[in-house]
Structures are given as C-alpha cells and as structure tokens.
Design an enzyme around this catalytic site. Structure first.
Site, PDB file in Angstrom:
ATOM      1  N   ASP A  38     -15.632  -1.586   6.946  1.00  0.00           N
ATOM      2  CA  ASP A  38     -14.787  -2.702   6.507  1.00  0.00           C
ATOM      3  C   ASP A  38     -15.437  -3.336   5.286  1.00  0.00           C
ATOM      4  O   ASP A  38     -16.656  -3.262   5.118  1.00  0.00           O
ATOM      5  CB  ASP A  38     -14.625  -3.750   7.618  1.00  0.00           C
ATOM      6  CG  ASP A  38     -13.442  -4.674   7.384  1.00  0.00           C
ATOM      7  OD1 ASP A  38     -12.378  -4.450   8.011  1.00  0.00           O
ATOM      8  OD2 ASP A  38     -13.568  -5.608   6.559  1.00  0.00           O
ATOM      9  N   TYR A 153       4.728  -4.495  -1.529  1.00  0.00           N
ATOM     10  CA  TYR A 153       4.229  -3.942  -0.256  1.00  0.00           C
ATOM     11  C   TYR A 153       5.081  -2.741   0.162  1.00  0.00           C
ATOM     12  O   TYR A 153       4.557  -1.664   0.441  1.00  0.00           O
ATOM     13  CB  TYR A 153       4.271  -5.033   0.823  1.00  0.00           C
ATOM     14  CG  TYR A 153       3.719  -4.581   2.159  1.00  0.00           C
ATOM     15  CD1 TYR A 153       2.355  -4.328   2.314  1.00  0.00           C
ATOM     16  CD2 TYR A 153       4.552  -4.412   3.266  1.00  0.00           C
ATOM     17  CE1 TYR A 153       1.844  -3.910   3.528  1.00  0.00           C
ATOM     18  CE2 TYR A 153       4.049  -4.001   4.485  1.00  0.00           C
ATOM     19  CZ  TYR A 153       2.690  -3.756   4.608  1.00  0.00           C
ATOM     20  OH  TYR A 153       2.190  -3.341   5.817  1.00  0.00           O
ATOM     21  N   VAL A 186       2.977  -6.679  13.709  1.00  0.00           N
ATOM     22  CA  VAL A 186       1.858  -6.647  14.651  1.00  0.00           C
ATOM     23  C   VAL A 186       1.067  -7.948  14.536  1.00  0.00           C
ATOM     24  O   VAL A 186       0.746  -8.391  13.422  1.00  0.00           O
ATOM     25  CB  VAL A 186       0.937  -5.432  14.362  1.00  0.00           C
ATOM     26  CG1 VAL A 186      -0.115  -5.292  15.454  1.00  0.00           C
ATOM     27  CG2 VAL A 186       1.760  -4.146  14.239  1.00  0.00           C
ATOM     28  N   PRO A 189      -4.922 -10.806  12.688  1.00  0.00           N
ATOM     29  CA  PRO A 189      -5.403 -11.983  11.936  1.00  0.00           C
ATOM     30  C   PRO A 189      -4.703 -12.184  10.596  1.00  0.00           C
ATOM     31  O   PRO A 189      -4.399 -13.318  10.215  1.00  0.00           O
ATOM     32  CB  PRO A 189      -6.893 -11.675  11.748  1.00  0.00           C
ATOM     33  CG  PRO A 189      -7.252 -10.825  12.928  1.00  0.00           C
ATOM     34  CD  PRO A 189      -6.033  -9.977  13.199  1.00  0.00           C
ATOM     35  N   ARG A 194      -0.616 -15.027   7.123  1.00  0.00           N
ATOM     36  CA  ARG A 194       0.674 -15.054   6.405  1.00  0.00           C
ATOM     37  C   ARG A 194       1.588 -16.128   6.995  1.00  0.00           C
ATOM     38  O   ARG A 194       2.279 -16.829   6.282  1.00  0.00           O
ATOM     39  CB  ARG A 194       1.357 -13.678   6.473  1.00  0.00           C
ATOM     40  CG  ARG A 194       0.685 -12.620   5.619  1.00  0.00           C
ATOM     41  CD  ARG A 194       1.528 -11.368   5.466  1.00  0.00           C
ATOM     42  NE  ARG A 194       1.606 -10.518   6.645  1.00  0.00           N
ATOM     43  CZ  ARG A 194       0.631  -9.720   7.080  1.00  0.00           C
ATOM     44  NH1 ARG A 194      -0.526  -9.692   6.449  1.00  0.00           N
ATOM     45  NH2 ARG A 194       0.787  -8.966   8.148  1.00  0.00           N
TER      46      ARG A 194
HETATM   47  P1  NAD Z   1      -5.609  -7.241   9.062  1.00  0.00           P
HETATM   48  O1  NAD Z   1      -4.789  -7.273   7.804  1.00  0.00           O
HETATM   49  O2  NAD Z   1      -5.652  -8.461   9.893  1.00  0.00           O
HETATM   50  O3  NAD Z   1      -7.102  -6.832   8.688  1.00  0.00           O
HETATM   51  C1  NAD Z   1      -7.322  -6.031   7.582  1.00  0.00           C
HETATM   52  C2  NAD Z   1      -8.771  -5.641   7.489  1.00  0.00           C
HETATM   53  O4  NAD Z   1      -8.887  -4.956   6.243  1.00  0.00           O
HETATM   54  C3  NAD Z   1      -9.760  -6.778   7.461  1.00  0.00           C
HETATM   55  O5  NAD Z   1     -10.798  -6.500   8.375  1.00  0.00           O
HETATM   56  C4  NAD Z   1     -10.266  -6.783   6.024  1.00  0.00           C
HETATM   57  O6  NAD Z   1     -11.621  -7.198   5.904  1.00  0.00           O
HETATM   58  C5  NAD Z   1     -10.109  -5.321   5.658  1.00  0.00           C
HETATM   59  N1  NAD Z   1     -10.001  -5.077   4.229  1.00  0.00           N
HETATM   60  C6  NAD Z   1      -9.278  -5.777   3.333  1.00  0.00           C
HETATM   61  N2  NAD Z   1      -9.479  -5.281   2.103  1.00  0.00           N
HETATM   62  C7  NAD Z   1     -10.327  -4.239   2.234  1.00  0.00           C
HETATM   63  C8  NAD Z   1     -10.921  -3.328   1.330  1.00  0.00           C
HETATM   64  N3  NAD Z   1     -10.696  -3.430   0.024  1.00  0.00           N
HETATM   65  N4  NAD Z   1     -11.748  -2.377   1.809  1.00  0.00           N
HETATM   66  C9  NAD Z   1     -12.009  -2.295   3.142  1.00  0.00           C
HETATM   67  N5  NAD Z   1     -11.495  -3.141   4.053  1.00  0.00           N
HETATM   68  C10 NAD Z   1     -10.661  -4.098   3.589  1.00  0.00           C
HETATM   69  O7  NAD Z   1      -5.183  -5.963   9.912  1.00  0.00           O
HETATM   70  P2  NAD Z   1      -3.728  -5.374  10.186  1.00  0.00           P
HETATM   71  O8  NAD Z   1      -2.686  -6.433  10.107  1.00  0.00           O
HETATM   72  O9  NAD Z   1      -3.900  -4.559  11.413  1.00  0.00           O
HETATM   73  O10 NAD Z   1      -3.438  -4.429   8.933  1.00  0.00           O
HETATM   74  C11 NAD Z   1      -4.030  -3.160   8.806  1.00  0.00           C
HETATM   75  C12 NAD Z   1      -3.093  -2.241   8.055  1.00  0.00           C
HETATM   76  O11 NAD Z   1      -1.844  -2.169   8.753  1.00  0.00           O
HETATM   77  C13 NAD Z   1      -2.730  -2.639   6.639  1.00  0.00           C
HETATM   78  O12 NAD Z   1      -2.647  -1.472   5.846  1.00  0.00           O
HETATM   79  C14 NAD Z   1      -1.354  -3.275   6.793  1.00  0.00           C
HETATM   80  O13 NAD Z   1      -0.591  -3.196   5.613  1.00  0.00           O
HETATM   81  C15 NAD Z   1      -0.777  -2.389   7.866  1.00  0.00           C
HETATM   82  N6  NAD Z   1       0.351  -2.948   8.616  1.00  0.00           N
HETATM   83  C16 NAD Z   1       0.271  -4.177   9.189  1.00  0.00           C
HETATM   84  C17 NAD Z   1       1.340  -4.652   9.936  1.00  0.00           C
HETATM   85  C18 NAD Z   1       1.292  -5.989  10.631  1.00  0.00           C
HETATM   86  O14 NAD Z   1       2.356  -6.510  11.015  1.00  0.00           O
HETATM   87  N7  NAD Z   1       0.116  -6.579  10.838  1.00  0.00           N
HETATM   88  C19 NAD Z   1       2.487  -3.872  10.090  1.00  0.00           C
HETATM   89  C20 NAD Z   1       2.546  -2.620   9.488  1.00  0.00           C
HETATM   90  C21 NAD Z   1       1.462  -2.164   8.757  1.00  0.00           C
END
Ligand code: NAD
Length: 251
Positions: A38, A153, A186, A189, A194
C-alpha cells in the site's frame, strides 16, 4: 485441508484497507504467501502477526518501485491490481490534472505492474506448467453502467476492462489468465470519505444505498470471495471476463 491458494505467491496493491485488505486476508487464509502493499505504510500495520502475509510500502504511481518490487519477489501466481481512485464529477468538473491522475492510478499503474510481472509468469509456466492469474479492479461504473458524476472514474474503469481483455487475449495460450471484477457500491473507508464530503452526509449515504437494489451496501468481505475464485485454479477456464458483484445494480 490445504487452502484453495496453497503454494501460490500473491501480490496485492492497495491492500491497506477496503477490498484490498479483505482480499489479502482471505488469500492468506486460503494458504497463499501474500505480499500486501500500500502507499500508506501505517495501514499495513493491520497485518501484523497475520500468518502468510508480508508487507511493503508501494506507491503504484512509482513505476520504478513497482518494477523493483515485482523483480525482487518470486514469480507471481496471482497479481491483484486493486489500487484506484474515485474522482467525483462530470466532464465539466474534470481538469486535465484530474484526468491524468485518475487514468494514471486506475489504468496506467496496472499496465506497469502487469508488464513487470508477465515475463516471470511466462517463465514460470514454461518451467512448471503452472498458470498465473491477474485480477484487475474495475467497477460497475464504466462500460457496464454510466453513473452520474463518475466521468473520469467510469472512463478509467472501462479502460481497465479493455486492458484486461487485451492481456487475456495475448497470453491465453501462454499460461496467464486475466480477469476483472466489477463491484457495486462497497462500504469502505474511501466511500465514507466520499460520503462525508457531501454537505449532508446522511442524505448522501441514503443516495448511495438507494442505487443498490438490495437496499444496502456491500461489505469488502463480500467482494473478496470472487477474487479468491479468480486467483485460484477453480477458475482455470475463465479468462478475459468481467465478474460483477453488485447486489443487482446491473440486472
Ligand atoms: P479504499 O479506497 O478505501 O482504499 C484504497 C487504498 O488504496 C488505501 O489503502 C490507499 O492507501 C491505497 N492507495 C491509494 N493510492 C495508492 C497508490 N498510489 N499506490 C498504492 N496504494 C494506494 O478501498 P476500496 O474502496 O476498497 O477501493 C479499492 C478499489 O476498488 C479501487 O480501485 C476502487 O476504485 C475500486 N472500487 C471501489 C468501490 C467502492 O464502492 N468502494 C466500488 C467499485 C470499485
């Protein structure tokens, strides 16, 4: 009983929280040797004492660091490209800087990581006959569904699907599978961030829940099993596909 990922080496990006964390934990529980990475090293403390997990800070926007990390590790059986960022806004709100940041983090970083991992995956397949599995984080927002205020996005996540299919096609006979997952909303955090960015966070959460037909958000732990399936040999015949886990959002 051996786990479903016993003997496999996995690298997870953005494993510090949310779905990356849940997936890394479930991969380790299934017997994989997990390299959880991370950008934020503090978040990786959550893995302290977890068997089968080693951690290292990695910013996926740092090409050299990504290449060095993958170079230093044994050949990867599993690469889960999870890192991504949700920019809020329409095309009118998206500056060139916002565009570049989202495309670089959500798409380009996957290209760099996959390009670094593939040569060792190919060599592993030649030597051992084992197949590697790449799993890319897409989203329901993108080519599957247009959502308001998800301009760059959605664009970037649609590109993830194109990238996934292209990689799958190039290596379908060479021991590498490549699939994408497309979660609905999902409760992670960054979703909380957001929601809290709205003037009325209670109403904002209600809006996010309202777009989910099941009337609730997903937990990160409910998305991880599809990643485990795609990482494991149970999905040996699946490549170049997008697996939606979205609570019925795209019925
Ligand atoms: P999150 O966004 O809460 O956490 C993201 C993590 O990514 C954090 O630990 C952060 O430190 C790390 N991060 C950010 N920039 C980084 C970088 N440059 N290099 C390495 N790590 C980095 O977690 P989430 O919501 O589970 O999202 C994870 C993925 O799932 C993302 O690609 C997001 O677009 C995708 N996603 C999220 C949702 C949702 O509703 N949460 C839905 C569909 C897809």
């Amino acid at each position: 009983m051996p786990g479903r990922l016993a003997g496999k080496t996995a690298l997870v990006t953005a494993a510090g929280q949310g779905m990356g964390f849940a997936c890394a934990m479930q991969m380790a529980a299934e017997g994989a040797t997990v390299h959880a990475t991370d950008r934020d090293p503090k978040l990786l403390d959550a893995f302290k004492g977890v068997p089968n997990v080693s951690t290292r800070p990695l910013d996926v926007l740092d090409d050299e660091a990504v290449r060095r990390t993958i170079d230093e590790l044994p050949p990867l059986d599993v690469l889960f490209n999870c890192a991504g960022y949700v920019h809020h806004g329409s095309i009118l709100d998206c500056t060139p800087k916002d565009w570049d940041f989202s495309m670089n983090l959500n798409v380009r970083a996957m290209y760099v990581a996959i390009q670094a991992a593939v040569p060792k995956m190919l060599a592993m397949h030649e030597k051992t006959g084992r197949w590697a599995s790449i799993v890319n984080m897409a989203s329901v927002a993108g080519s599957i569904k247009g959502l308001p205020n998800r301009f760059v996005y959605g664009t970037s996540k649609a590109a993830v699907i194109g990238l996934t299919k292209a990689v799958a096609a190039d290596f379908v006979q060479k021991g590498i599978r490549c699939n994408a997952i497309a979660p609905g909303t999902v409760d992670t955090p960054s979703l909380a961030d957001r929601i809290n960015a709205f003037a009325d966070p209670v109403e904002a959460r209600r809006m996010f829940v309202a777009r989910q037909p099941m009337g609730r958000l997903a937990k990160a732990e409910e998305i991880a099993p599809i990643v485990i399936f795609l990482a494991s040999d149970e999905s040996a015949f699946a490549t170049g596909q997008v697996f939606s886990v979205d609570g019925g959002m795209t019925i």
